[in-house]
Design a protein around this motif. Sequence first.
Motif, PDB file in Angstrom:
ATOM      1  N   TYR A   8       0.852  -1.184   0.000  1.00 34.64           N
ATOM      2  CA  TYR A   8       0.000   0.000   0.000  1.00 34.64           C
ATOM      3  C   TYR A   8       0.888   1.235   0.000  1.00 34.64           C
ATOM      4  O   TYR A   8       2.018   1.181   0.480  1.00 34.64           O
ATOM      5  CB  TYR A   8      -0.877   0.060   1.253  1.00 34.64           C
ATOM      6  N   ARG A   9       0.341   2.347  -0.477  1.00 28.14           N
ATOM      7  CA  ARG A   9       1.040   3.618  -0.317  1.00 28.14           C
ATOM      8  C   ARG A   9       0.993   3.986   1.153  1.00 28.14           C
ATOM      9  O   ARG A   9       0.006   3.747   1.832  1.00 28.14           O
ATOM     10  CB  ARG A   9       0.404   4.706  -1.173  1.00 28.14           C
ATOM     11  N   SER A  10       2.046   4.563   1.634  1.00 27.43           N
ATOM     12  CA  SER A  10       2.194   4.838   3.055  1.00 27.43           C
ATOM     13  C   SER A  10       1.604   6.184   3.449  1.00 27.43           C
ATOM     14  O   SER A  10       1.509   7.108   2.637  1.00 27.43           O
ATOM     15  CB  SER A  10       3.680   4.826   3.414  1.00 27.43           C
ATOM     16  N   ARG A  13       4.508  10.040   4.097  1.00 27.19           N
ATOM     17  CA  ARG A  13       4.666  10.550   2.746  1.00 27.19           C
ATOM     18  C   ARG A  13       5.590  11.734   2.670  1.00 27.19           C
ATOM     19  O   ARG A  13       5.598  12.587   3.530  1.00 27.19           O
ATOM     20  CB  ARG A  13       3.326  11.027   2.195  1.00 27.19           C
ATOM     21  N   ALA A  16       3.861  11.048  -2.617  1.00 30.32           N
ATOM     22  CA  ALA A  16       2.618  10.284  -2.762  1.00 30.32           C
ATOM     23  C   ALA A  16       2.575   9.023  -1.911  1.00 30.32           C
ATOM     24  O   ALA A  16       1.609   8.294  -1.937  1.00 30.32           O
ATOM     25  CB  ALA A  16       2.416   9.903  -4.224  1.00 30.32           C
ATOM     26  N   GLY A  17       3.634   8.740  -1.163  1.00 28.27           N
ATOM     27  CA  GLY A  17       3.655   7.573  -0.299  1.00 28.27           C
ATOM     28  C   GLY A  17       4.149   6.310  -0.964  1.00 28.27           C
ATOM     29  O   GLY A  17       4.092   5.243  -0.363  1.00 28.27           O
ATOM     30  N   VAL A  18       4.646   6.412  -2.194  1.00 24.80           N
ATOM     31  CA  VAL A  18       5.103   5.220  -2.915  1.00 24.80           C
ATOM     32  C   VAL A  18       6.356   4.638  -2.263  1.00 24.80           C
ATOM     33  O   VAL A  18       6.396   3.455  -1.928  1.00 24.80           O
ATOM     34  CB  VAL A  18       5.360   5.537  -4.409  1.00 24.80           C
ATOM     35  N   GLY A  21       5.614   3.290   1.185  1.00 27.49           N
ATOM     36  CA  GLY A  21       4.897   2.017   1.113  1.00 27.49           C
ATOM     37  C   GLY A  21       5.811   0.858   0.762  1.00 27.49           C
ATOM     38  O   GLY A  21       5.693  -0.233   1.336  1.00 27.49           O
ATOM     39  N   TYR A  53       7.550   6.212 -11.137  1.00 27.62           N
ATOM     40  CA  TYR A  53       6.922   6.695  -9.905  1.00 27.62           C
ATOM     41  C   TYR A  53       5.446   7.009 -10.147  1.00 27.62           C
ATOM     42  O   TYR A  53       4.594   6.645  -9.346  1.00 27.62           O
ATOM     43  CB  TYR A  53       7.642   7.944  -9.388  1.00 27.62           C
ATOM     44  N   TRP A  57       2.319   5.194  -8.443  1.00 27.00           N
ATOM     45  CA  TRP A  57       1.363   6.039  -7.722  1.00 27.00           C
ATOM     46  C   TRP A  57      -0.071   5.664  -8.110  1.00 27.00           C
ATOM     47  O   TRP A  57      -0.967   5.572  -7.280  1.00 27.00           O
ATOM     48  CB  TRP A  57       1.647   7.489  -8.055  1.00 27.00           C
ATOM     49  N   ILE A  60      -0.551   1.404  -7.035  1.00 33.24           N
ATOM     50  CA  ILE A  60      -0.520   0.965  -5.645  1.00 33.24           C
ATOM     51  C   ILE A  60      -1.663   1.639  -4.884  1.00 33.24           C
ATOM     52  O   ILE A  60      -1.751   2.868  -4.863  1.00 33.24           O
ATOM     53  CB  ILE A  60       0.839   1.298  -4.974  1.00 33.24           C
ATOM     54  N   ASP A  62      -3.999   3.208  -1.950  1.00 33.19           N
ATOM     55  CA  ASP A  62      -3.764   3.953  -0.714  1.00 33.19           C
ATOM     56  C   ASP A  62      -4.294   3.133   0.454  1.00 33.19           C
ATOM     57  O   ASP A  62      -5.299   2.445   0.325  1.00 33.19           O
ATOM     58  CB  ASP A  62      -4.489   5.303  -0.791  1.00 33.19           C
TER      59      ASP A  62
END
Length: 64
Positions: A8-10, A13, A16-18, A21, A53, A57, A60, A62
């Motif tokens: 999952y994206r984190s 951040r 975007a949390g990539v 994650g 990326y 984004w 993956i 959220d």
Amino acid sequence: RLDMKKLYRSSNRKLAGVCGGIAEYLEVDPTVVRILYFLLTLFSVAFPGILLYIILWIMIPDRQ
């Protein structure tokens, strides 16, 4: 039953949390993943790294 880890994206951040994650999935420090991703992007003449990326984004999910 196998407990599978999910990517999952984190919420940790910077953009975007990539990378956060990916770090959570691999159980490593997010700073390490961010630095490695930055170096990969820098040495690949930036465009492929930025494109990857954006694709990650989108793909993956959220964390809900």
